[in-house]
Design an enzyme around this catalytic site. Sequence first.
Site, PDB file in Angstrom:
ATOM      1  N   THR A 352     -40.857 -30.233  95.556  1.00  0.00           N
ATOM      2  CA  THR A 352     -41.274 -30.553  96.901  1.00  0.00           C
ATOM      3  C   THR A 352     -40.055 -30.652  97.781  1.00  0.00           C
ATOM      4  O   THR A 352     -38.949 -30.832  97.288  1.00  0.00           O
ATOM      5  CB  THR A 352     -42.002 -31.909  96.841  1.00  0.00           C
ATOM      6  N   ASN A 372     -45.203 -28.388  93.895  1.00  0.00           N
ATOM      7  CA  ASN A 372     -45.287 -29.387  92.825  1.00  0.00           C
ATOM      8  C   ASN A 372     -44.063 -29.347  91.928  1.00  0.00           C
ATOM      9  O   ASN A 372     -43.049 -29.901  92.276  1.00  0.00           O
ATOM     10  CB  ASN A 372     -46.598 -29.281  92.048  1.00  0.00           C
ATOM     11  N   GLY A 444     -40.414 -36.135  95.275  1.00  0.00           N
ATOM     12  CA  GLY A 444     -40.218 -37.083  94.176  1.00  0.00           C
ATOM     13  C   GLY A 444     -41.501 -37.443  93.448  1.00  0.00           C
ATOM     14  O   GLY A 444     -41.552 -38.450  92.740  1.00  0.00           O
TER      15      GLY A 444
END
Length: 543
Positions: A352, A372, A444
């Site tokens: 991301t 992702n 994250g």
Amino acid sequence: MFSLVATLLLAAASGWHAEPAHTPHAMVVTEQHYATQVGVDVLRHGGNAVDAAVAVGYALAVVDPCCGNIGGGGFMLVRMHDGRERFIDFRERAPLRATPPLYQDKNGNLIPGLSTKGYLAVGVPGTVMGLERARTEFGTRSRAALMAPAIALAKDGYLVGTADARVYKSMPGDTIKVGDTRTQPDLAATLTMIARDGPNAFYRGPIAQAIVAASNANGGILSMKDFASYYVNELKPVHCSYRGYDLISAPPPSSGGVTLCEILNVISPYPFARWGWNSVESAHYVVEAERRAYADRNTYLGDPAFVRNPVAQLLAPHYAATLRASISASRATPSSQVHPGLGAVARENAQTTHYSIVDSAGNAVAVTYTINDSFGAGVIAGNTGFFLNDEMDDFTSKPGVPNMFGLVQGTRNDIRGGKRPLSSMTPTIVTRNGRLFMVTGSPGGGRIITIVLATLQNVIDYGMNVQDAVNAPRVHMQWLPDVVEYEPGAFSAQAIQQLQAMGYTLKEVPSWGSAQAIVIDPKTGMRLGGTDRRRPEGLAAGY
Ligand code: DON
């Protein structure tokens, strides 16, 4: 004051203290400097923050292939200087043929890798439609003009830096070295087609056809109907306040804003400035609030087109008070004793990247978008030239079984055709007395929410400048597993011992996330940019 001095001394000692970038008019912060420059050029030539966000979105798809994308989806939060707010949801949708046990074998066991690699892991991408929606609603420039820099970077190439090359090590088919000029003729052709024909090229034309053909040939279930029926949502952002600051953040199908606000509501009475950054007391109350809010996140939240999200209940002041009352002053609460606080769910039918932009008028844009995993599902359809996402892993593949981020989620986030998987992405804008104050966000996975929380607390509670705020070592707890993760340098040796004595299981893990933030100096209006030291190709710049 003492704690601020102590924090700065600690920062200096552990090497993450740095000054933010300062500009008087406009600022762009991204994790790849070529993309930042693209945004700054758009702004310099009179484009607004949304124009810059569209150009940067396409540029990152070229120069930050782990993360920037047209093969994934995400969220754009816009706040115009006149106060208009929009949350553009271009999250991927599950293929219409997807069902809850998609990744389970006949015995109900999960088949490893199915939700993370290859075509079965792919959700219908939203980025191209999302960027176009933002441009047509708020932008002032043509699609072709905003895409031209990305096309040039793909066609003519860009110089691969040291930290780029490190990221590319895990890229499928990678042979790229530092110092190479990386050209992407296939991607240039794809982007040229999108520039000319718009989202139709992607959702009804040759790009959808190439993806569906590759999916059919490789065990996927994507169809032309999935692409033709894809749509972008405009949703009302989540709002909450913290110490006089007003937050605007991501609503479901992201869990980000709700979980962030739930944590902030719980911790708002505690005197963090007095206790000090990552002191035992500060860490204890933040971690306990995180533990409770993630239990709720994992249980109650899902795509609002499919399930009811109890947002008002989770953000009610008396609910925060109830959670606060359940925190012991001296002990960690085992996660096994923390249950989602609203009772049982009624039955009902990484990689991301984030970037933040502020223009000279004070329009602000926060975008977090993703495929992702790093390089998504690891597949490129035909000669389209871009990686497809593995966003399907964000769903609950099986209740009670952790996904790639260790999130243990429930049935509200189960897999259904056309549903959007629950996200943790948290693009956030902060105002004070109606004036823009901060723009932030990060990648994250499940840790995004606590990264954004820490960035906000570092500025609001601990008085750090925005560069230190994104650099500071982080702490994370997500209910399950019952472990407090921390980055090197987050705690003193003494704090670690004391927290262990209180019953915490602590685990030092390598650094995570990539926060990209802007603060507006309330006195001077200067734009202060902080780009995360964890992504050394990042750049905060403006004019
Ligand atoms: O939407 C989400 O929450 C995840 N798909 C985000 C993935 C991510 O941040 C990966 N980066 N480390």
